[in-house]
Design a protein around this motif. Structure first.
Motif, PDB file in Angstrom:
ATOM      1  N   PHE A   1       0.836  -1.204   0.000  1.00  0.00           N
ATOM      2  CA  PHE A   1       0.000   0.000   0.000  1.00  0.00           C
ATOM      3  C   PHE A   1       0.874   1.258   0.000  1.00  0.00           C
ATOM      4  O   PHE A   1       0.641   2.210  -0.744  1.00  0.00           O
ATOM      5  CB  PHE A   1      -0.941   0.007   1.210  1.00  0.00           C
ATOM      6  CG  PHE A   1      -1.629   1.331   1.393  1.00  0.00           C
ATOM      7  CD1 PHE A   1      -2.657   1.703   0.543  1.00  0.00           C
ATOM      8  CD2 PHE A   1      -1.214   2.218   2.378  1.00  0.00           C
ATOM      9  CE1 PHE A   1      -3.281   2.941   0.685  1.00  0.00           C
ATOM     10  CE2 PHE A   1      -1.820   3.458   2.526  1.00  0.00           C
ATOM     11  CZ  PHE A   1      -2.857   3.818   1.677  1.00  0.00           C
ATOM     12  N   LEU A   2       1.915   1.257   0.849  1.00  0.00           N
ATOM     13  CA  LEU A   2       2.794   2.425   0.927  1.00  0.00           C
ATOM     14  C   LEU A   2       3.533   2.648  -0.393  1.00  0.00           C
ATOM     15  O   LEU A   2       3.734   3.779  -0.833  1.00  0.00           O
ATOM     16  CB  LEU A   2       3.803   2.259   2.080  1.00  0.00           C
ATOM     17  CG  LEU A   2       3.170   2.329   3.467  1.00  0.00           C
ATOM     18  CD1 LEU A   2       4.219   2.084   4.547  1.00  0.00           C
ATOM     19  CD2 LEU A   2       2.479   3.683   3.692  1.00  0.00           C
ATOM     20  N   LEU A   3       3.908   1.544  -1.030  1.00  0.00           N
ATOM     21  CA  LEU A   3       4.563   1.631  -2.334  1.00  0.00           C
ATOM     22  C   LEU A   3       3.642   2.319  -3.346  1.00  0.00           C
ATOM     23  O   LEU A   3       4.047   3.220  -4.089  1.00  0.00           O
ATOM     24  CB  LEU A   3       4.887   0.207  -2.802  1.00  0.00           C
ATOM     25  CG  LEU A   3       6.184  -0.077  -3.536  1.00  0.00           C
ATOM     26  CD1 LEU A   3       7.378   0.523  -2.819  1.00  0.00           C
ATOM     27  CD2 LEU A   3       6.370  -1.591  -3.675  1.00  0.00           C
ATOM     28  N   MET A   4       2.397   1.870  -3.363  1.00  0.00           N
ATOM     29  CA  MET A   4       1.426   2.440  -4.308  1.00  0.00           C
ATOM     30  C   MET A   4       1.169   3.910  -3.994  1.00  0.00           C
ATOM     31  O   MET A   4       1.115   4.752  -4.890  1.00  0.00           O
ATOM     32  CB  MET A   4       0.108   1.666  -4.256  1.00  0.00           C
ATOM     33  CG  MET A   4       0.203   0.282  -4.857  1.00  0.00           C
ATOM     34  SD  MET A   4      -1.331  -0.656  -4.664  1.00  0.00           S
ATOM     35  CE  MET A   4      -2.399   0.195  -5.814  1.00  0.00           C
ATOM     36  N   LEU A   5       1.026   4.208  -2.712  1.00  0.00           N
ATOM     37  CA  LEU A   5       0.750   5.585  -2.316  1.00  0.00           C
ATOM     38  C   LEU A   5       1.933   6.479  -2.685  1.00  0.00           C
ATOM     39  O   LEU A   5       1.759   7.564  -3.260  1.00  0.00           O
ATOM     40  CB  LEU A   5       0.481   5.640  -0.808  1.00  0.00           C
ATOM     41  CG  LEU A   5       0.041   7.003  -0.267  1.00  0.00           C
ATOM     42  CD1 LEU A   5      -1.304   7.393  -0.865  1.00  0.00           C
ATOM     43  CD2 LEU A   5      -0.042   6.977   1.253  1.00  0.00           C
ATOM     44  N   GLY A   6       3.150   6.004  -2.374  1.00  0.00           N
ATOM     45  CA  GLY A   6       4.355   6.769  -2.700  1.00  0.00           C
ATOM     46  C   GLY A   6       4.447   7.020  -4.194  1.00  0.00           C
ATOM     47  O   GLY A   6       4.724   8.147  -4.638  1.00  0.00           O
ATOM     48  N   GLY A   7       4.199   5.976  -4.974  1.00  0.00           N
ATOM     49  CA  GLY A   7       4.250   6.119  -6.432  1.00  0.00           C
ATOM     50  C   GLY A   7       3.227   7.128  -6.912  1.00  0.00           C
ATOM     51  O   GLY A   7       3.531   8.000  -7.744  1.00  0.00           O
ATOM     52  N   ALA A   8       2.017   7.054  -6.372  1.00  0.00           N
ATOM     53  CA  ALA A   8       0.939   7.952  -6.798  1.00  0.00           C
ATOM     54  C   ALA A   8       1.281   9.397  -6.456  1.00  0.00           C
ATOM     55  O   ALA A   8       1.093  10.309  -7.269  1.00  0.00           O
ATOM     56  CB  ALA A   8      -0.375   7.539  -6.147  1.00  0.00           C
ATOM     57  N   VAL A   9       1.811   9.610  -5.252  1.00  0.00           N
ATOM     58  CA  VAL A   9       2.157  10.976  -4.843  1.00  0.00           C
ATOM     59  C   VAL A   9       3.263  11.530  -5.737  1.00  0.00           C
ATOM     60  O   VAL A   9       3.207  12.689  -6.180  1.00  0.00           O
ATOM     61  CB  VAL A   9       2.588  11.003  -3.351  1.00  0.00           C
ATOM     62  CG1 VAL A   9       3.194  12.348  -2.980  1.00  0.00           C
ATOM     63  CG2 VAL A   9       1.384  10.703  -2.459  1.00  0.00           C
ATOM     64  N   LEU A  10       4.246  10.699  -6.060  1.00  0.00           N
ATOM     65  CA  LEU A  10       5.348  11.128  -6.923  1.00  0.00           C
ATOM     66  C   LEU A  10       4.823  11.535  -8.309  1.00  0.00           C
ATOM     67  O   LEU A  10       5.186  12.584  -8.843  1.00  0.00           O
ATOM     68  CB  LEU A  10       6.362   9.981  -7.040  1.00  0.00           C
ATOM     69  CG  LEU A  10       7.697  10.264  -7.718  1.00  0.00           C
ATOM     70  CD1 LEU A  10       8.388  11.450  -7.051  1.00  0.00           C
ATOM     71  CD2 LEU A  10       8.589   9.030  -7.655  1.00  0.00           C
ATOM     72  N   VAL A  11       3.938  10.704  -8.858  1.00  0.00           N
ATOM     73  CA  VAL A  11       3.382  10.994 -10.181  1.00  0.00           C
ATOM     74  C   VAL A  11       2.583  12.302 -10.154  1.00  0.00           C
ATOM     75  O   VAL A  11       2.750  13.166 -11.014  1.00  0.00           O
ATOM     76  CB  VAL A  11       2.495   9.823 -10.663  1.00  0.00           C
ATOM     77  CG1 VAL A  11       1.671  10.228 -11.874  1.00  0.00           C
ATOM     78  CG2 VAL A  11       3.365   8.610 -11.002  1.00  0.00           C
TER      79      VAL A  11
END
Lengths: 194, 579
Positions: free
Chosen positions: B109-119
């Protein structure tokens, strides 16, 4: 026979591979037949229809294609419009159009009813060839030469809109195609309407 | 793996066991999903107010930038986070099972959230003005591609956990017999997710390296592999949406499964053929020949379309039969007239099925035909089509499911209940106007993804018919209405989850404000349901069988389909000869 009536939230018990009601089978059969019609139309149109996106397709260096376009312009240029060359190639010839951010070069002057091989490619990024107001659309990709046999069926002053996003100036990218009625006088080769 | 100490509660409504860790992950994914929906909907309002030429709100730069934000926030972050919630819910709560690897689940979940925030940061900061498709050689900052990769890896891990949950549930004998059809549908969605994300890795890892100057990526190959991600991800949505159709049918009106064999086979067809959909986007591309285009665009002879046409029959027929089994047996359409139209779960379901099928499905198959695509590619007909599938179809179904998840998972009452009862009609009504008028504008050749169709800064004028201006105004009105529906949904979801009244004691048979009728009045079937079912299937009832109303409806659908398909061939036949 129809036991264990249940919703999609419950596990079916035992063997669920059971015969379906006739009405369901008939619908699956009709849907399948319709899918075959959908499919058959495409090969059929290649055989009988007049509009197919097949063309002559090959790889090309973007710079080489652009150089070929320049050569084409020098060969057949007849005029300029807003600094853009107007090119009137003879019927039956290969014609070249390069898309680049944010213009189409050159302006093409064609004859109604004559066939040409229109070569499309891009110098930099993807562009979209959209002929207004006919609404004919092709993807234009750097590194690929898309050679389409075209036959204009009406005269007029047409536009080429870029309809693939190519950068912030995308909406200013408009080209021009002129189609004339009568066969141009003094044009060498196979001029004239069929 | 040994079973860790897992805490469970028993759902008072469905009597299913719910694992607290699984429930937390369902909640957090659903909440992030709604946040993404809010961002996407704000961008949507600004975009439609720009394409409405009379208003023309944003500058060119911000129009294209927010178009990218809208695409990524809606199509990727809103939908995929919600699908993660669906995968956790289907693989635990629906079959009484536990979440097998909670720590890994939180990590992903944190990976996905981090990726989304970066994008999002890259897009809003102007470091990725490449739109949703990011066709090379348009270049974004490497961090943009990296963000997508992180997000995709996280989603891939969740898919793995989903399969692990199912395996462990089977071994621990959490359910008897086969998986329920809804979970089976979720399994197909998960399999398509794996196929999709592998395409994603195959394109975004090379593109990331290309953005660092380490390798070359061919623009045509990019388009082919990218659409293996871009279109296949929409097939995840279709499979997940159909699973939710079956779920909402069961929860709201006791819809039954007409025939497990037929419905499950249709799901299998999705898995087998749907990843060929990349070709839909390459029909007028120079890199592929006609044989490749014809075979792939048709999902190998329209086998995935067949699957959707099957679900398009079995879902409403199951609903009709479910109602008839509960005593609504009069005439052809009494079951439909007496259905709970005030239940937002039910109205969402019906609106999703109808707009997805009639607008999204018919336009999609037609414009995805090799030659017809010549008069469609990159015009407004394309977003006209996919807003009918992914917004009126998938998003509407997800919203309907949320009205049941709020009481069942969050154990809260649905806030602003009157507004919630209206929300599906406003959202779907707006989208219906939006998609039809967009399709109409596109048939004049109006391009998609375009800041200014008055071409005020272009060297040559392009005099679109005044009708187009009017139609684009209607597009804007439909879009704003749908966005209003989306904001209503966000307000309802946030208010319910964070500030909502606790669900409290449910008295069966008594209507409660903020609780859908499927929970207060569970649509249970009578004890003699099998006998009633046998009677409805009796040979004496003839070919119309147990669901005659649905037969009429599907033939109306087929007639519309045939008409639209051949009208498009006729229009194509008028344009220049091209070959």
């Amino acid at each position: 026979m129809h036991t264990e009536t249940h919703t999609g939230l419950e596990s079916p018990k035992g063997i669920w591979w059971k015969p379906a009601h006739k009405s369901e089978k008939v619908w699956v059969g009709i849907a399948f037949a319709w899918c075959m019609v959908l499919f058959a139309m495409m090969p059929l149109w290649h055989w009988k229809g007049g509009q197919n996106p097949s063309g002559i397709r090959r790889r090309v260096e973007p710079a080489a294609f652009f150089a070929r376009t320049q050569e084409f312009i020098q060969q057949y240029q007849v005029d300029t419009d807003r600094g853009m060359p107007i090119v009137a190639p003879p019927p039956g010839s290969d014609i070249y159009l390069t898309g680049m951010s944010f213009q189409w070069t050159p302006i093409l002057k064609l004859q109604k009813g004559a066939e040409y091989i229109l070569h499309l490619s891009a110098l930099d990024v993807n562009h979209g060839f959209s002929l207004y107001p006919i609404n004919v659309n092709f993807q234009v990709i750097p590194g690929y030469d898309y050679g389409l046999r075209i036959t204009p069926n009406a005269s007029g002053d047409f536009r080429i809109i870029c309809n693939e996003f190519c950068g912030i100036g995308h909406h200013t990218m408009v080209g021009r195609v002129i189609v004339e009625d009568a066969p141009a006088t003094g044009t060498p080769g196979t001029g004239g309407t069929p | 793996m040994t079973a860790p100490a897992a805490t469970f509660r028993t759902c008072p409504v469905t009597t299913r066991r719910i694992h607290d860790q699984a429930e937390s992950l369902v909640k957090i994914n659903a909440v992030v999903s709604v946040v993404a929906l809010l961002i996407g909907a704000i961008a949507a309002v600004l975009i439609v107010l720009t394409r409405w030429q009379a208003v023309h709100l944003l500058s060119a730069t911000w129009f294209y930038r927010l178009l990218g934000v809208h695409g990524m926030s809606m199509l990727i972050f809103f939908i995929v986070f919600f699908e993660m919630a669906v995968l956790y819910f289907a693989s635990t709560a629906l079959i009484n099972a536990r979440l097998v690897a909670p720590k890994l689940a939180w990590f992903s979940f944190l990976l996905m959230l981090g990726g989304a925030v970066l994008v999002e940061a890259m897009m809003w900061g102007g470091k990725a003005d490449v739109l949703f498709t990011s066709y090379v050689p348009l270049r974004a900052s490497p961090a943009y591609y990296l963000g997508i990769i992180l997000f995709a890896v996280g989603a891939l891990i969740v898919t793995g956990i989903f399969f692990a949950n199912l395996v462990v549930a089977k071994r621990e004998k959490r359910y008897e017999g086969s998986l329920p059809l809804v979970v089976y549908g979720a399994v197909t969605a998960a399999i398509i997710t794996v196929i999709t994300l592998l395409h994603g890795a195959a394109i975004y890892i090379p593109t990331f390296l290309w953005s660092l100057g380490l390798m070359h990526v061919d623009p045509q190959v990019y388009r082919m592999v990218w659409w293996g991600l871009g279109h296949s991800s929409q097939q995840i949505n279709v499979a997940a949406m159909v699973a939710i159709w079956y779920m909402l049918g069961g929860l709201t009106i006791g819809a039954v499964v007409l025939n497990e064999k037929i419905s499950r086979s249709a799901f299998v067809l999705y898995v087998l053929f749907i990843s060929m959909a990349s070709a839909h986007h390459l029909l007028v591309d120079p890199g592929m020949g006609p044989a490749w285009k014809v075979v792939n665009t048709s999902y190998f002879m329209y086998m995935a379309v067949l699957a959707s046409m099957i679900h398009g029959f079995t879902v409403p027929a199951g609903m009709e039969l479910g109602m008839r089994l509960r005593g609504y047996t009069n005439g052809m359409f009494d079951w439909l007239r007496r259905a709970p139209w005030h239940d937002p779960g039910f109205s969402s379901l019906v609106l999703s099925v109808v707009v997805f099928g009639f607008v999204g499905g018919i336009t999609g198959v037609t414009i995805g035909t090799e030659q017809i695509n010549i008069i469609v590619h990159n015009t407004l007909r394309v977003p006209g089509h996919f807003h009918a599938t992914v917004v009126s179809g998938t998003a509407m179904a997800f919203m309907g499911a949320t009205y049941y998840l709020i009481p069942l998972v969050f154990q809260k009452r649905v806030a602003f209940w009157r507004m919630a009862q209206w929300q599906p009609y406003i959202f779907a009504g707006g989208m219906f106007i939006f998609t039809l008028s967009m399709t109409f504008a596109g048939s004049f050749g109006v391009p998609r993804r375009h800041w200014d169709i008055t071409f005020s800064q272009a060297p040559f004028d392009v005099p679109f018919s005044p009708v187009v201006d009017l139609v684009l105004a209607v597009v804007a009105v439909g879009g704003l209405l749908a966005a209003t529906g989306a904001f209503m949904f966000v307000a309802i979801a946030v208010a319910s989850v964070f500030f909502g009244k606790p669900l409290g004691e449910i008295t069966k048979g008594t209507a409660m404000v903020g609780v859908p009728q499927g929970i207060t009045h569970p649509p249970v079937h009578a004890a003699d349901v099998d006998a009633r079912n046998a009677a409805l299937h009796a040979p004496g009832r003839g070919i119309m069988g147990p669901a005659p109303g649905t037969i009429v409806l599907v033939f109306v659908f087929l007639a519309a389909f045939i008409l639209y398909f051949f009208v498009n061939w006729k229009i194509l036949s008028f344009v220049w000869k091209i070959g």
